[in-house]
Design a protein around this motif. Structure first.
Motif, short mmCIF file in Angstrom:
data_model
loop_
_atom_site.label_atom_id
_atom_site.label_comp_id
_atom_site.label_asym_id
_atom_site.label_seq_id
_atom_site.Cartn_x
_atom_site.Cartn_y
_atom_site.Cartn_z
N ILE A 13 -21.13 -0.18 54.34
CA ILE A 13 -21.69 -0.32 55.69
C ILE A 13 -22.02 1.05 56.28
CG2 ILE A 13 -21.21 -1.06 58.05
CD1 ILE A 13 -21.76 -3.37 56.15
N MET A 14 -21.10 2.00 56.14
CA MET A 14 -21.30 3.32 56.73
C MET A 14 -22.41 4.10 56.01
SD MET A 14 -19.51 3.21 59.33
CE MET A 14 -20.09 4.81 59.84
N TRP A 15 -22.64 3.78 54.75
CA TRP A 15 -23.77 4.40 54.04
C TRP A 15 -25.07 4.04 54.75
CZ3 TRP A 15 -28.44 3.63 51.83
CH2 TRP A 15 -28.90 4.57 50.92
N PHE A 16 -25.24 2.75 55.06
CA PHE A 16 -26.47 2.32 55.73
C PHE A 16 -26.52 2.81 57.18
CE2 PHE A 16 -26.56 -0.74 52.21
CZ PHE A 16 -27.90 -0.65 51.84
N ALA A 17 -25.37 2.84 57.86
CA ALA A 17 -25.34 3.34 59.23
C ALA A 17 -25.75 4.81 59.27
CB ALA A 17 -23.95 3.17 59.84
N ASN A 18 -25.22 5.61 58.33
CA ASN A 18 -25.59 7.02 58.26
C ASN A 18 -27.06 7.18 57.89
OD1 ASN A 18 -23.04 7.78 58.92
ND2 ASN A 18 -22.53 8.74 56.97
N PHE A 19 -27.55 6.29 57.04
CA PHE A 19 -28.97 6.32 56.67
C PHE A 19 -29.85 6.17 57.92
CE2 PHE A 19 -32.71 3.60 55.88
CZ PHE A 19 -33.46 4.45 55.08
N VAL A 184 -21.94 -0.75 62.48
CA VAL A 184 -20.55 -0.28 62.60
C VAL A 184 -19.65 -1.40 63.12
CG1 VAL A 184 -19.02 1.38 63.74
CG2 VAL A 184 -21.25 2.12 62.93
N ILE A 185 -20.17 -2.26 63.96
CA ILE A 185 -19.39 -3.38 64.50
C ILE A 185 -18.85 -4.26 63.38
CG2 ILE A 185 -19.55 -5.50 65.89
CD1 ILE A 185 -21.54 -4.00 67.70
N THR A 186 -19.55 -4.31 62.23
CA THR A 186 -19.13 -5.18 61.12
C THR A 186 -18.08 -4.54 60.22
OG1 THR A 186 -20.85 -4.40 59.58
CG2 THR A 186 -21.45 -6.18 61.11
N THR A 187 -17.70 -3.26 60.46
CA THR A 187 -16.67 -2.62 59.65
C THR A 187 -15.27 -3.05 60.11
OG1 THR A 187 -16.55 -0.66 61.06
CG2 THR A 187 -18.13 -0.62 59.24
#
Length: 404
Positions: A13-19, A184-187
């Motif tokens: 998830i954080m990979w896509f958020a950082n993307f 991020v809400i889904t982490t």
């Protein structure tokens, strides 16, 4: 899900958020100086100076707030801070699309700094879920998300700016950052447990003592400022350098290429440098990367066309790609879980200090001595950072062998 599954889920998830965050931010960074030119009939020196000031002021407020967010994250969890950061940045950037003067843009960039640091906080979020022995590889993987965004962002931003104008690009950028907040809400909040007997909380005084007792950790934190001064001194004026080399035709697009090609080299090597550092030692690899980056930066002062600059920035991206994940992995190795958020907050704060000094210094040096002179300063600062770490190892050989 058990802890390992949660950590893998969060990493994805954080990979896509950082993307989305990195892609969004780099959609607008290449043409801040060009955006300023649309507000009036200004001299070249005026645009260069205000490009540096407007670019760097965000990091002044970020420098002040980063340790606070790190400490709050240690105490209450990093997920909330990440969501708050993303929504704050999205709102700030959306309003930038409506500004009518340099001062309005300057004030909004100042306000945005309160919410900056999403990428660094995400590193702390993932770091505390990761075993020390694979920290370099995992953090290198996470960085490929932000690098991929940095690779696509300038190109997309250049196309949008050339097609719809600079103001519209700011508005599109804010939408992508809103998406990051939703991701991020889904982490799920999770952190590894320290060894039995380790404290579960530390005062700021205790954290400073811990850092002071570790000369390598202290210097890794301090050189964060030098590295960022070097890296960011050229960022706000790169599009002006491209204009000198290439001319005004499709300037936003070619500025985007010059920005994003470094991301391509970075993407190719970030995870590999993390794996190499996990195996051979973070300090050894960090020194090697700093020295190589310093050597690679220097020829940028002598280029005569855009494609020579593109090649140099690609090679630079390959060298510099491992510096952030290796540095964060070393902090993960040396700082207990319960203080990592605040220690990484200081690391982020020192990086932001460099982000403040770098653009302002680069803008003023370029204004008085020419843009090519900035490359000499950048190269010298990266080499100095590498030699400082070598000096610490030579002064404390036994400590360096145990903690390197």
């Amino acid at each position: 899900m058990d802890g390992q599954q949660i950590a893998k889920h969060n990493l994805r998830i954080m990979w896509f958020a950082n993307f989305f965050i990195s892609g969004s931010m780099t959609m607008v960074l290449p043409f801040i100086s060009l955006y300023i030119e649309t507000f009036g009939n200004f001299s070249e020196k005026y645009v260069q100076h205000w490009s540096g000031l407007t670019f760097g002021v965000t990091f002044v407020t970020a420098f002040l707030f980063s340790p606070l967010w790190g400490r709050i994250g240690d105490k209450y969890g990093r997920k909330r801070i990440l969501i708050f950061s993303a929504f704050g940045m999205a709102f700030s950037i959306m309003i930038m699309g409506f500004v009518q003067s340099v001062w309005q843009l300057f004030l909004l960039r100042t306000f945005m700094g309160i919410f900056a640091g999403f990428i660094s906080m995400s590193q702390a979020f993932i770091s505390t879920q990761t075993p020390k022995k694979i920290a370099g590889r995992v953090l290198g993987t996470l960085q490929t998300g932000s690098i991929t965004g940095q690779l696509i962002g300038p190109l997309l931003g250049g196309v949008l700016a050339d097609s719809f104008g600079y103001a519209s690009t700011f508005k599109w950028t804010s939408i992508a950052i809103f998406i990051s907040a939703i991701l991020v809400i889904t982490t799920k909040e999770y952190r590894m447990e320290d060894a039995k007997g380790t404290k579960t909380s530390y005062t700021t005084k205790e954290i400073f003592k811990h850092i002071g007792r570790n000369p390598l950790l202290l210097n890794v934190l301090l050189i964060s400022t030098l590295i960022q001064i070097a890296h960011f001194s050229i960022q706000p004026i790169l599009s002006l350098y491209v204009s000198e080399l290439h001319g005004p035709a499709n300037l936003a697009f070619f500025s985007g290429i010059a920005f994003s090609v470094a991301g391509l080299g970075n993407l190719m090597m970030a995870r590999q440098w993390g794996k190499i550092a996990d195996r051979y030692g973070y300090i050894k690899v960090l020194i090697a990367l700093l020295l190589v980056a310093g050597v690679v930066y220097l020829p940028g002062a002598f280029v005569t066309n855009i494609w020579q600059l593109v090649i140099i920035r690609f090679l630079l991206g390959m060298a510099i790609g491992g510096i952030i994940p290796v540095r964060v992995a070393y902090i993960r190795q040396e700082a207990p879980i319960a203080m990592q958020g605040e220690v990484l907050g200081y690391n982020t704060s020192l990086r932001f200090l460099g982000n403040v000094i770098g653009p302002v210094m680069g803008g003023f040096i370029a204004g008085y001595f020419g843009i090519s002179s900035v490359f000499f300063i950048t190269s010298a600062l990266l080499l100095l950072s590498g030699f400082l770490l070598i000096a610490v190892i030579q002064r404390y050989p036994t400590f360096a062998k145990q903690h390197g």
